[in-house]
Structure formats: structure tokens, C-alpha cells
Design an enzyme around this catalytic site. Structure first.
Site, PDB file in Angstrom:
ATOM      1  N   ALA A  70     -11.131  94.918  -1.428  1.00 33.25           N
ATOM      2  CA  ALA A  70     -11.634  96.280  -1.239  1.00 33.25           C
ATOM      3  C   ALA A  70     -12.994  96.165  -0.563  1.00 33.25           C
ATOM      4  O   ALA A  70     -14.010  96.634  -1.072  1.00 33.25           O
ATOM      5  CB  ALA A  70     -11.735  97.007  -2.571  1.00 33.25           C
ATOM      6  N   ASN A 100      -9.846  96.422  16.855  1.00 31.54           N
ATOM      7  CA  ASN A 100      -9.323  97.181  15.722  1.00 31.54           C
ATOM      8  C   ASN A 100     -10.322  98.284  15.376  1.00 31.54           C
ATOM      9  O   ASN A 100     -11.505  98.022  15.186  1.00 31.54           O
ATOM     10  CB  ASN A 100      -9.107  96.261  14.525  1.00 31.54           C
ATOM     11  CG  ASN A 100      -8.511  96.993  13.335  1.00 31.54           C
ATOM     12  OD1 ASN A 100      -9.218  97.656  12.595  1.00 31.54           O
ATOM     13  ND2 ASN A 100      -7.209  96.860  13.151  1.00 31.54           N
ATOM     14  N   ASN A 128      -6.299 101.758  13.338  1.00 32.37           N
ATOM     15  CA  ASN A 128      -5.926 101.686  11.928  1.00 32.37           C
ATOM     16  C   ASN A 128      -5.947 103.089  11.318  1.00 32.37           C
ATOM     17  O   ASN A 128      -7.008 103.670  11.121  1.00 32.37           O
ATOM     18  CB  ASN A 128      -6.912 100.767  11.195  1.00 32.37           C
ATOM     19  CG  ASN A 128      -6.728 100.770   9.696  1.00 32.37           C
ATOM     20  OD1 ASN A 128      -5.710 101.222   9.176  1.00 32.37           O
ATOM     21  ND2 ASN A 128      -7.718 100.261   8.976  1.00 32.37           N
ATOM     22  N   CYS A 131      -7.145 104.949   7.048  1.00 33.21           N
ATOM     23  CA  CYS A 131      -8.420 105.470   6.549  1.00 33.21           C
ATOM     24  C   CYS A 131      -8.254 106.884   5.990  1.00 33.21           C
ATOM     25  O   CYS A 131      -7.432 107.660   6.477  1.00 33.21           O
ATOM     26  CB  CYS A 131      -9.443 105.515   7.679  1.00 33.21           C
ATOM     27  SG  CYS A 131      -9.703 103.922   8.451  1.00 33.21           S
ATOM     28  N   LYS A 166      -1.723 101.022  13.871  1.00 38.99           N
ATOM     29  CA  LYS A 166      -1.474 100.154  12.714  1.00 38.99           C
ATOM     30  C   LYS A 166      -1.159 101.023  11.504  1.00 38.99           C
ATOM     31  O   LYS A 166      -1.981 101.820  11.063  1.00 38.99           O
ATOM     32  CB  LYS A 166      -2.690  99.263  12.438  1.00 38.99           C
ATOM     33  CG  LYS A 166      -2.440  98.236  11.337  1.00 38.99           C
ATOM     34  CD  LYS A 166      -3.589  97.237  11.233  1.00 38.99           C
ATOM     35  CE  LYS A 166      -3.297  96.163  10.199  1.00 38.99           C
ATOM     36  NZ  LYS A 166      -4.384  95.155  10.124  1.00 38.99           N
ATOM     37  N   ASN A 193      -0.149  97.232   7.125  1.00 43.07           N
ATOM     38  CA  ASN A 193      -1.458  97.033   6.547  1.00 43.07           C
ATOM     39  C   ASN A 193      -1.231  96.645   5.082  1.00 43.07           C
ATOM     40  O   ASN A 193      -0.093  96.503   4.640  1.00 43.07           O
ATOM     41  CB  ASN A 193      -2.288  98.318   6.668  1.00 43.07           C
ATOM     42  CG  ASN A 193      -3.776  98.040   6.729  1.00 43.07           C
ATOM     43  OD1 ASN A 193      -4.260  97.113   6.107  1.00 43.07           O
ATOM     44  ND2 ASN A 193      -4.505  98.857   7.474  1.00 43.07           N
ATOM     45  N   THR A 194      -2.272  96.504   4.308  1.00 47.31           N
ATOM     46  CA  THR A 194      -2.125  96.017   2.941  1.00 47.31           C
ATOM     47  C   THR A 194      -1.459  97.045   2.022  1.00 47.31           C
ATOM     48  O   THR A 194      -1.583  98.247   2.213  1.00 47.31           O
ATOM     49  CB  THR A 194      -3.493  95.648   2.344  1.00 47.31           C
ATOM     50  OG1 THR A 194      -4.380  96.757   2.504  1.00 47.31           O
ATOM     51  CG2 THR A 194      -4.078  94.430   3.042  1.00 47.31           C
ATOM     52  N   GLY A 218      -1.018  88.665   1.478  1.00 46.57           N
ATOM     53  CA  GLY A 218      -0.651  87.288   1.171  1.00 46.57           C
ATOM     54  C   GLY A 218       0.854  87.103   1.238  1.00 46.57           C
ATOM     55  O   GLY A 218       1.613  88.048   1.486  1.00 46.57           O
ATOM     56  N   GLY A 244       1.965  90.651   7.703  1.00 44.86           N
ATOM     57  CA  GLY A 244       2.174  90.700   6.263  1.00 44.86           C
ATOM     58  C   GLY A 244       2.760  89.420   5.702  1.00 44.86           C
ATOM     59  O   GLY A 244       3.961  89.198   5.784  1.00 44.86           O
TER      60      GLY A 244
END
Length: 303
Positions: A70, A100, A128, A131, A166, A193-194, A218, A244
Site C-alpha cells: 500500500a 505509467n 492506470n 485510482c 491498465k 493490476n493488484t 506475486g 500478474g
């Protein structure tokens, strides 16, 4: 040796392997370890209109087969990136780089994209949309097809460079969002994205990171990312960048079979800073093992 070149929105990459934003700084940091020109390219650290200090610490938590972060888009702001970071990168990287870009309003996205688009080093704008929209109740731009499309449409007005959107995986239907972005003019889609995750400290009985929740990335997320890349690549007619959990040359091949034109390696860079270089060096051997003469030919092979 097999042919590793691919075409990404009209620009040829020597190979499909890129480093993902937020895991590779502005490039020159890794250039102290190896020649980063071996990369297809990379997406530099998420950049906003104004400088951001980021979230309070602690903001990193380890977990099985991955990590949660974070960081909060800590960056010096677009003007400093152009004045200080890109000149440093130019000394060690002779290819086009992917910028980015993050924002908290459509106006912020547009202003930041306009400035970075004017930089000759920048080949693509990776926008991205994960947000929070400060003018839209705080919900992420990327969770609403109409909001994602609006960002895409407005950014396209201020640049003639490829715009790659993204996407966030924290949605019910990622295909509808990808299609909305494509219809609004996106030249490509990158995902994922995560994922949203958290950890709790058993001793304190409180969340490990100060922000409580953060982005989970990960190798554990690879199957989810692969599924979403497959779904989106089946639906859109623009290039897809697969992101990813990629940590091997075999993972690269699998992502490309799912429909990715290129891939980005993220969290693995933080575990092994040489991972991108090593995957690129291993790719020819893996291509030979699976009788692949050209990576271009396998894109979407499983669709």
C-alpha cells in the site's frame, strides 16, 4: 534461435518481456545491476500530476507466494520526472519506455498524459485506472465502464502515442470494462493490476499495514491474471499485456497463449532483481523445448 520480436501498438519489441510499473523504479536503479537494454521495455513508476509522499508505514506485508503493498503512488510528480528522472534513464536505456500514469480526476490524467506524451523517450502511455475518482464518490475509475471510457477518451485527445489502459481485477466483469475502453479509443489493454488483500498480525491483532488493505501480487495471483487475460483477449481487437505473478519463461509462454502480446513482470523483481534478464535469456531454450519458432505465432494460441 527462435524469433522473439513482437509488435506492441506499432512499436517493435526485441522480446515480449517488460518490467511492471512500481517494481523497476525509473530504470536506472536496475541499470547498476545489468544492461537493461535486454528488456523489451519497461513501465516506469506510477506518475501523478503532483508529488505524492504515499501512504503511512508500514506499507508492505509478506504472504504466501506473494506480497501486499500500500505504497500509495509515492512519486516526485510529473515535472520532476521529466526534468530529473528521464534524463538519468536516457544515459542507460536507448529504447522507448512506457510511462505509467495515475490520476484522481479526468483533468489530472489529461494534464499528466499531455506532458509525458511530449517526451521523445516515451513510446506508450499506460494509464492506470485503479485510482479513486475524487469527483465520483471515491470509487475507482476502473470499476465503472463509463468512467474508464471517459478517461480513455479524454487522454486520447491530447496524444498521438499509443494509450494502453491498465485494468483493475477488483471487478465483477472485467471484459465489459475492457470493451468500453477499446470503444473509447484505447490502443491496448494491460491487466491485471493488484488484487485487494490484507494480513493481520497475530501478536497485535491489528492489520499489518497501516492502510489496513493493499494490493496483493506475486506468483499466487498468476492463475487469476491468466484467466482475465484470456477473457479480455477473447473479446477485444487491440493488444493485451499480461501482468500478474509471472516468474519464469514458461509463465511468459502461457500468458502469450492466453492472448498476451507482451508481458510485465512485477513482484518477482523485488525478490530477484535479475529475474527479467534471466527470463529473457531462458526464453530461447523454452521456445525450443516447445517447438516454438516465433513468439508472434503463439499469441492467442489457446483462444
Amino acid at each position: 534461435m527462435g524469433e522473439m520480436k513482437v509488435d506492441l501498438c506499432g512499436i517493435t519489441l526485441d522480446n515480449p518481456v517488460m518490467a511492471a510499473s512500481g517494481t523497476f523504479g525509473y530504470g536506472y536503479e536496475f541499470a547498476q545491476l545489468y544492461d537493461i537494454n535486454i528488456l523489451g521495455t519497461f513501465s516506469f513508476k506510477g506518475t501523478t500530476l503532483k508529488a505524492r509522499f504515499g501512504n503511512p508505514t508500514p506499507r508492505i506485508a509478506e504472504c504466501t507466494a506473494g506480497m501486499i503493498n500500500a505504497v500509495g503512488l509515492q512519486n516526485p510528480g510529473v515535472d520532476k520526472v521529466i526534468e530529473e528522472e528521464l534524463p538519468k534513464l536516457a544515459k542507460c536505456f536507448n529504447k522507448k519506455v512506457m510511462a505509467n500514469i495515475s490520476g484522481f480526476s479526468v483533468e489530472e490524467y489529461v494534464k499528466t498524459c499531455r506532458r509525458l506524451s511530449a517526451c521523445d523517450q516515451v513510446g506508450w502511455l499506460e494509464v492506470n485506472v485503479s485510482c479513486p475518482n475524487v469527483h465520483g464518490g471515491g470509487m475507482s475509475f476502473g470499476t465503472d465502464p463509463m468512467a474508464a471510457a471517459e478517461v480513455t477518451r479524454e487522454v486520447k485527445k491530447v496524444t498521438d502515442k499509443p494509450v494502453i489502459i491498465k485494468l483493475s481485477p477488483n471487478v465483477t466483469d472485467i471484459v465489459s470494462i475492457a470493451l468500453a475502453c477499446e470503444e473509447a479509443g484505447a490502443d491496448g489493454i494491460s491487466l491485471i493490476n493488484t488484487l485487494l488483500g490484507m494480513r493481520i498480525d497475530l501478536k497485535t491483532r491489528k492489520p499489518v499495514i497501516a492502510n489496513k488493505m493493499g494490493g496483493f501480487s506475486g506468483s499466487a495471483v498468476f492463475p487469476v491474471a491468466l484467466r482475465m487475460v484470456y477473457q479480455v483477449a477473447s473479446a477485444v481487437n487491440v493488444p493485451v499485456i499480461g501482468i500478474g505473478g509471472i516468474s519464469s519463461a514458461e509463465d511468459v509462454i502461457e500468458m502469450m497463449l492466453a492472448g498476451a502480446t507482451a508481458v510485465q513482470i512485477g513482484a518477482a523483481n523485488l525478490v530477484d532483481p535479475y529475474i527479467c534478464r534471466d527470463i529473457i535469456n531462458t526464453l530461447p531454450e523454452v521456445m525450443k523445448k516447445y517447438h516454438i519458432e516465433s513468439l508472434k505465432e503463439i499469441i492467442g494460441g489457446a483462444l
